[in-house]
Design a protein around this motif. Sequence first.
Motif: not given
Length: 239
Positions: A183-203
């Motif tokens: 965290r945080p999800e966005v920091w200095r306009d830089l976002a965490v890759p969406d896949v990592l917040r998808s909850g889809n462990h295989a993905l």
Amino acid sequence: MRIDVVTIFPDYLEPLRAALLGRAVDRGLLEVGVHDLRDWTHDVHRAVDDAPYGGGPGMVMKPQIWGAALDEVCPAGARLVVPTPAGRPFTQELAHAYAAEENLVFACGRYEGIDQRVIEDAARRMPVDEVSIGDYVLVGGEAAVLVIAEAVVRLLPGVLGNPVSAEQDSFSDGLLEGPSYTRPEVWRDLAVPDVLRSGNHALVERWRRDQALERTARRRPELLGALPEGSLDAADHAV
Ligand SMILES: Nc1cc(-c2ccc3ccn(Cc4ccc(CN5CCCC5)cc4)c3c2)n[nH]1
């Protein structure tokens, strides 16, 4: 495990008693002995070095003092590790091998190194490894011992809070690890890759492997060539 270090700069090894390694000592997982090579000198100047036979720059460490020190410091069954720029590469694989040892003794050279007969003589009664921690020249072996000791001690059972991470180390699957985020999800306009917040462990697992492959191909392509046969599956070849 017990680690002994022979050096002319014992203070340099104080970090062995701090932080993670210090806690391993406090918890009885590790014993550390640091020995001043000059304790085995007898001359008034406590000289440990002399000019190199055959000429050349700098000085070489005298064999007699090292011989006396190692005779006293090395217990039966010890492995002697001698850092040197001319050594075999120290790798995670060697770290695992050292973590299985009961007694490691490190000989820290200074000047231009230690008279080679010290290594030859020690090799008559114990395993001796001359190891390099990288293709650059330090001023002595002490920094290399701190690096090697840290890489080895973190592998000892009970030392790391989360042992799984030792298995998921870089190089454990032959690849560099990919990027990490928190965290945080966005920091200095830089976002965490969406896949990592998808909850889809295989993905997530697929994405992490792709990142590791891409990073390895970009930064350490030679590691890809060294992977054991069959390490890469069809999905990997898509990268
Ligand atoms: N991975 C890694 C390990 C080290 C390392 C480890 C121990 C010692 C002890 C003394 N030195 C300084 C030092 C300076 C110059 C030469 C090269 N000379 C060329 C002609 C004779 C020798 C060697 C050695 C160390 C360096 N450096 N890098």
